[in-house]
Design a protein around this motif. Structure first.
Motif, PDB file in Angstrom:
ATOM      1  N   LEU A 213       0.814  -1.206   0.000  1.00 47.25           N
ATOM      2  CA  LEU A 213       0.000   0.000   0.000  1.00 47.25           C
ATOM      3  C   LEU A 213       0.851   1.261   0.000  1.00 47.25           C
ATOM      4  N   GLU A 214       2.001   1.210   0.676  1.00 44.95           N
ATOM      5  CA  GLU A 214       2.892   2.371   0.696  1.00 44.95           C
ATOM      6  C   GLU A 214       3.436   2.684  -0.691  1.00 44.95           C
ATOM      7  N   LYS A 215       3.572   1.667  -1.512  1.00 44.18           N
ATOM      8  CA  LYS A 215       4.095   1.855  -2.864  1.00 44.18           C
ATOM      9  C   LYS A 215       3.006   2.207  -3.868  1.00 44.18           C
ATOM     10  N   ALA A 216       1.741   2.030  -3.462  1.00 42.94           N
ATOM     11  CA  ALA A 216       0.633   2.274  -4.387  1.00 42.94           C
ATOM     12  C   ALA A 216       0.506   3.767  -4.680  1.00 42.94           C
ATOM     13  N   PRO A 217       0.313   4.154  -5.943  1.00 43.24           N
ATOM     14  CA  PRO A 217       0.166   5.571  -6.289  1.00 43.24           C
ATOM     15  C   PRO A 217      -1.181   6.124  -5.836  1.00 43.24           C
ATOM     16  N   SER A 218      -1.239   7.442  -5.671  1.00 42.98           N
ATOM     17  CA  SER A 218      -2.487   8.115  -5.326  1.00 42.98           C
ATOM     18  C   SER A 218      -3.483   7.963  -6.485  1.00 42.98           C
ATOM     19  N   PRO A 219      -4.793   7.826  -6.216  1.00 42.05           N
ATOM     20  CA  PRO A 219      -5.493   8.016  -4.943  1.00 42.05           C
ATOM     21  C   PRO A 219      -5.708   6.732  -4.163  1.00 42.05           C
ATOM     22  N   GLY A 220      -5.063   5.653  -4.514  1.00 47.63           N
ATOM     23  CA  GLY A 220      -5.257   4.381  -3.823  1.00 47.63           C
ATOM     24  C   GLY A 220      -5.498   3.263  -4.811  1.00 47.63           C
ATOM     25  N   LEU A 221      -5.840   2.090  -4.294  1.00 49.17           N
ATOM     26  CA  LEU A 221      -6.046   0.934  -5.157  1.00 49.17           C
ATOM     27  C   LEU A 221      -7.371   1.046  -5.909  1.00 49.17           C
ATOM     28  N   PRO A 222      -7.408   0.570  -7.161  1.00 46.54           N
ATOM     29  CA  PRO A 222      -8.661   0.580  -7.914  1.00 46.54           C
ATOM     30  C   PRO A 222      -9.674  -0.388  -7.303  1.00 46.54           C
TER      31      PRO A 222
END
Length: 246
Positions: free
Chosen positions: A104-113
């Protein structure tokens, strides 16, 4: 459980720790592969290891039979006696390079699809655990709800500093539970918390949709007897694209 083959697994680094044990990255001297060692201290009774520990190990071994890519495999279980009333249980797991927090820390904004969202520190503990009441499998559904929310906003939903503070932060969103839902076998009374009404889920998780909020509230139901089960959760309209019942 047999005597732990200490020399077979060579600890390399500590991965993490919590209230229930410490996890190490280790090398299997026989295969050369990395594994994860979880060391847990348990109290022994007259018959040996507690039934709860034996049941958990049996369940983990049974899950391994499915050989599912999303289930961490349990390779080995060992137990050593530390004292007359204490034993150390070592669980040897498949080593995974990253956990959900790192992902999750590596996931780009705005979050997971949304399609990705649909596949125990203090912050993930169910109320019955925080209150030191009796508990069973519904605690896992509470933890699932906490992680479900975190996948939307990429941060923990309830960040308490103690058991009481954690409960207070939960009630800030869900409202103070009804008197009849408060467990009887606890020392902390309901009156220790100020009365407060439930708040909209979107006040805490603006990214979540109506169906997701509906499912989350069922996962984060205070009473374990009223909390949604895993089977029922999979049948929730959130996964079926239907509007929630009102």
């Amino acid at each position: 459980m047999e005597q732990c083959p200490v020399t077979q697994y060579e600890p390399v680094a500590e991965i993490g720790g919590g209230a229930y044990g410490t996890v190490y990255k280790a090398r299997d001297s026989r295969s050369g592969k990395f594994v994860a060692l979880k060391n847990v201290r348990v109290h022994r009774d007259e018959e040996g290891l507690p039934a709860s520990t034996v049941r958990e190990v049996a369940l983990l071994k049974r899950l391994g039979r499915f050989d599912h890519p999303n289930i961490v495999r349990l390779y080995d279980v060992c137990a050593t006696t530390r004292a007359d009333r204490e034993a150390k249980v070592t669980l040897v797991f498949e080593h995974v390079d990253q956990d959900l927090k790192t992902y999750l820390e590596k996931a780009p904004s705005p979050g997971l699809p949304a399609e990705t969202v649909k596949v125990v520190t203090l912050w993930y503990r169910a109320p019955e655990v925080l209150l030191q009441s009796t508990y069973a499998t519904p605690v896992d559904m509470w933890s699932t709800g906490c992680i479900f929310a975190e996948m939307f906003c990429r941060r923990p939903l309830f960040c308490g500093k103690s058991e009481v503070d954690q409960l207070g932060k939960i009630f800030d969103m869900t409202g103070l539970p009804a008197e009849e839902d408060w467990p009887e076998d606890v020392t902390l009374p309901r009156s220790a918390f100020t009365n407060r009404p439930p708040q909209l889920v979107t006040n805490f998780i603006p990214e979540i949709d109506d169906l997701g909020a509906s499912l989350l509230l069922e996962l984060l139901t205070f009473s374990p007897m009223k909390r949604i089960s895993a089977f029922k959760a999979l049948e929730h309209p959130y996964f079926l694209g239907q509007s929630p019942e009102v």
